[in-house]
Design a protein around this motif. Structure first.
Motif, PDB file in Angstrom:
ATOM      1  N   ARG A 245      13.454  56.060  46.081  1.00 31.57           N
ATOM      2  CA  ARG A 245      13.900  54.529  46.179  1.00 31.57           C
ATOM      3  C   ARG A 245      14.973  54.154  45.113  1.00 31.57           C
ATOM      4  O   ARG A 245      14.960  54.452  44.012  1.00 31.57           O
ATOM      5  CB  ARG A 245      12.585  53.535  45.931  1.00 31.57           C
ATOM      6  CG  ARG A 245      11.686  53.776  46.936  1.00 31.57           C
ATOM      7  CD  ARG A 245      10.385  52.760  46.311  1.00 31.57           C
ATOM      8  NE  ARG A 245       9.389  52.983  47.183  1.00 31.57           N
ATOM      9  CZ  ARG A 245       8.164  51.884  47.043  1.00 31.57           C
ATOM     10  NH1 ARG A 245       8.180  51.271  46.102  1.00 31.57           N
ATOM     11  NH2 ARG A 245       7.317  52.051  48.073  1.00 31.57           N
ATOM     12  N   VAL A 246      15.959  53.594  45.607  1.00 34.01           N
ATOM     13  CA  VAL A 246      17.063  53.210  44.972  1.00 34.01           C
ATOM     14  C   VAL A 246      17.494  51.806  45.044  1.00 34.01           C
ATOM     15  O   VAL A 246      17.660  51.328  46.292  1.00 34.01           O
ATOM     16  CB  VAL A 246      18.510  54.284  44.885  1.00 34.01           C
ATOM     17  CG1 VAL A 246      19.573  53.568  44.471  1.00 34.01           C
ATOM     18  CG2 VAL A 246      18.088  55.534  44.705  1.00 34.01           C
ATOM     19  N   PRO A 247      17.369  51.050  44.023  1.00 34.15           N
ATOM     20  CA  PRO A 247      17.434  49.606  44.420  1.00 34.15           C
ATOM     21  C   PRO A 247      18.860  49.117  44.643  1.00 34.15           C
ATOM     22  O   PRO A 247      19.908  49.797  44.624  1.00 34.15           O
ATOM     23  CB  PRO A 247      17.215  48.653  42.913  1.00 34.15           C
ATOM     24  CG  PRO A 247      16.448  49.949  42.259  1.00 34.15           C
ATOM     25  CD  PRO A 247      16.935  51.165  42.628  1.00 34.15           C
ATOM     26  N   VAL A 248      19.058  47.840  45.440  1.00 27.81           N
ATOM     27  CA  VAL A 248      20.232  47.624  46.016  1.00 27.81           C
ATOM     28  C   VAL A 248      20.962  47.236  44.646  1.00 27.81           C
ATOM     29  O   VAL A 248      20.553  46.472  43.791  1.00 27.81           O
ATOM     30  CB  VAL A 248      20.279  46.333  46.860  1.00 27.81           C
ATOM     31  CG1 VAL A 248      21.535  45.483  47.170  1.00 27.81           C
ATOM     32  CG2 VAL A 248      19.463  46.805  48.380  1.00 27.81           C
ATOM     33  N   GLY A 249      22.287  47.564  44.520  1.00 28.89           N
ATOM     34  CA  GLY A 249      23.254  47.289  43.636  1.00 28.89           C
ATOM     35  C   GLY A 249      23.239  48.687  42.696  1.00 28.89           C
ATOM     36  O   GLY A 249      24.188  48.427  41.860  1.00 28.89           O
TER      37      GLY A 249
ATOM     38  N   VAL B 191      22.877  64.076  46.793  1.00 26.74           N
ATOM     39  CA  VAL B 191      22.920  62.886  46.184  1.00 26.74           C
ATOM     40  C   VAL B 191      22.309  62.933  44.690  1.00 26.74           C
ATOM     41  O   VAL B 191      21.346  63.496  44.550  1.00 26.74           O
ATOM     42  CB  VAL B 191      22.042  61.747  46.986  1.00 26.74           C
ATOM     43  CG1 VAL B 191      22.128  60.544  46.408  1.00 26.74           C
ATOM     44  CG2 VAL B 191      22.602  61.640  48.414  1.00 26.74           C
ATOM     45  N   GLN B 192      23.524  62.292  43.995  1.00 23.68           N
ATOM     46  CA  GLN B 192      22.807  62.521  42.524  1.00 23.68           C
ATOM     47  C   GLN B 192      22.730  60.904  42.020  1.00 23.68           C
ATOM     48  O   GLN B 192      23.397  60.019  42.112  1.00 23.68           O
ATOM     49  CB  GLN B 192      24.036  63.087  41.543  1.00 23.68           C
ATOM     50  CG  GLN B 192      24.132  64.396  42.112  1.00 23.68           C
ATOM     51  CD  GLN B 192      25.131  65.102  41.275  1.00 23.68           C
ATOM     52  OE1 GLN B 192      25.922  64.672  40.274  1.00 23.68           O
ATOM     53  NE2 GLN B 192      25.783  66.351  41.947  1.00 23.68           N
ATOM     54  N   VAL B 193      21.273  60.842  41.348  1.00 25.96           N
ATOM     55  CA  VAL B 193      20.781  59.430  40.980  1.00 25.96           C
ATOM     56  C   VAL B 193      20.649  59.471  39.605  1.00 25.96           C
ATOM     57  O   VAL B 193      20.207  60.461  38.895  1.00 25.96           O
ATOM     58  CB  VAL B 193      19.320  59.257  41.731  1.00 25.96           C
ATOM     59  CG1 VAL B 193      19.068  57.876  41.124  1.00 25.96           C
ATOM     60  CG2 VAL B 193      19.717  58.918  43.074  1.00 25.96           C
ATOM     61  N   ALA B 194      21.001  58.490  38.821  1.00 27.85           N
ATOM     62  CA  ALA B 194      20.763  58.469  37.309  1.00 27.85           C
ATOM     63  C   ALA B 194      19.407  58.483  37.175  1.00 27.85           C
ATOM     64  O   ALA B 194      18.294  58.173  37.873  1.00 27.85           O
ATOM     65  CB  ALA B 194      21.223  56.896  36.904  1.00 27.85           C
TER      66      ALA B 194
ATOM     67  N   THR C 288      21.509  58.645  55.362  1.00 29.08           N
ATOM     68  CA  THR C 288      19.862  58.555  55.587  1.00 29.08           C
ATOM     69  C   THR C 288      19.649  58.486  54.178  1.00 29.08           C
ATOM     70  O   THR C 288      20.221  59.179  53.216  1.00 29.08           O
ATOM     71  CB  THR C 288      19.472  59.838  56.233  1.00 29.08           C
ATOM     72  OG1 THR C 288      19.694  60.920  55.522  1.00 29.08           O
ATOM     73  CG2 THR C 288      19.817  59.884  57.490  1.00 29.08           C
ATOM     74  N   VAL C 289      18.585  57.604  53.897  1.00 30.71           N
ATOM     75  CA  VAL C 289      17.926  57.687  52.630  1.00 30.71           C
ATOM     76  C   VAL C 289      17.516  58.870  51.956  1.00 30.71           C
ATOM     77  O   VAL C 289      16.917  59.825  52.576  1.00 30.71           O
ATOM     78  CB  VAL C 289      16.736  56.955  52.553  1.00 30.71           C
ATOM     79  CG1 VAL C 289      15.943  56.762  51.181  1.00 30.71           C
ATOM     80  CG2 VAL C 289      16.933  55.344  52.832  1.00 30.71           C
ATOM     81  N   ALA C 290      18.194  59.348  50.681  1.00 31.87           N
ATOM     82  CA  ALA C 290      17.973  60.585  50.121  1.00 31.87           C
ATOM     83  C   ALA C 290      16.618  61.043  49.977  1.00 31.87           C
ATOM     84  O   ALA C 290      15.553  60.206  49.882  1.00 31.87           O
ATOM     85  CB  ALA C 290      18.619  60.654  48.672  1.00 31.87           C
ATOM     86  N   GLN C 291      16.298  62.334  50.248  1.00 34.79           N
ATOM     87  CA  GLN C 291      15.042  62.904  50.237  1.00 34.79           C
ATOM     88  C   GLN C 291      14.913  63.872  48.954  1.00 34.79           C
ATOM     89  O   GLN C 291      16.106  64.696  48.604  1.00 34.79           O
ATOM     90  CB  GLN C 291      14.710  63.612  51.394  1.00 34.79           C
ATOM     91  CG  GLN C 291      14.575  62.822  52.549  1.00 34.79           C
ATOM     92  CD  GLN C 291      14.733  63.791  53.724  1.00 34.79           C
ATOM     93  OE1 GLN C 291      13.650  64.220  54.280  1.00 34.79           O
ATOM     94  NE2 GLN C 291      15.761  63.645  54.589  1.00 34.79           N
TER      95      GLN C 291
END
Length: 214
Positions: A53-57, A16-19, A42-45
């Motif tokens: 934590r990644v906000p909805v949206g 999972v790649q997050v900004a 599953t929520v990324a670790q």
């Protein structure tokens, strides 16, 4: 489709790649999926086993392995479900494209490890493990195994299954009990085998996180 080419299949390990984050994040795909363009993971670790934590949206990039190489899709977080194991409900917002997976994560994992070379075999124990290699200890027999030896490695997993593949011995040194402690690099292991190892590493990280040891 859940054949792996358009979507990661059930029980897949995905990056999972997050900004604004460059570290390796991993999630798992449960068996039950709603379909209709929604994917549950599953929520990324992170590499310590902590969930992020990644906000909805917000959007995330999903990367997974297929026979034709790593694939990726963009998804938007629709909902964070906290019942049982925390999961994200994701809305897929892009088509599938080629991608590159990020680096390996390592954890202390003790598993039986068999090294083989022709008619010779020796059984030892891993000390830590990643999908690119492992560190462990083995009895030394007539100078074998030695640094730069090519061997076949068999990992005995906790569910009774095993994974085998070629490896090269690196950075070995004797320890006081007469065994060899060495690092091995896996050579050209298929993506599925790497995913199995990666899943075992993150299973261990989750266990350590639940115990408060991370």
């Amino acid at each position: 489709m859940t054949d792996g080419e358009e979507l990661p299949g059930p029980r897949s390990v995905i990056d999972v790649q997050v900004a604004d984050r460059d570290d390796l994040l991993v999630a798992f795909v449960p068996e039950d999926q709603p379909g209709d363009g929604v994917l549950v993971v599953t929520v990324a670790q992170d590499c310590t086993g902590r969930r992020i934590r990644v906000p909805v949206g917000d959007q995330v990039e999903l990367v997974w392995s297929t026979r034709s190489g790593p694939r990726a899709r963009t998804a938007e977080v629709l909902e964070v479900v906290l019942d049982g194991e925390p999961t994200w409900r994701l809305q897929l917002v892009s088509g599938t494209r080629s991608a590159q997976r990020r680096g390996a994560v390592r954890a202390e994992v003790g598993l039986p490890v068999v090294l083989a070379d022709g008619g010779r075999t020796v059984t030892g124990t891993s000390l830590d493990l990643s999908e690119t290699g492992l560190r462990g200890r083995w009895p030394v027999e007539a100078g074998w195994p030695a640094v730069l030896d090519r061997v076949t490695v068999t990992l005995q997993l906790t569910d009774g299954s095993s994974i085998s593949g070629p490896a090269e011995v690196r950075r070995g040194f004797p320890v006081t009990d007469g065994r060899l402690e060495a690092s091995l690099v896996f050579l050209d292991w298929p993506e599925r085998a790497q995913d199995q190892v990666r899943g075992r590493v993150f299973e261990r990280l989750r266990h350590l996180a639940r115990r408060g040891d991370l």
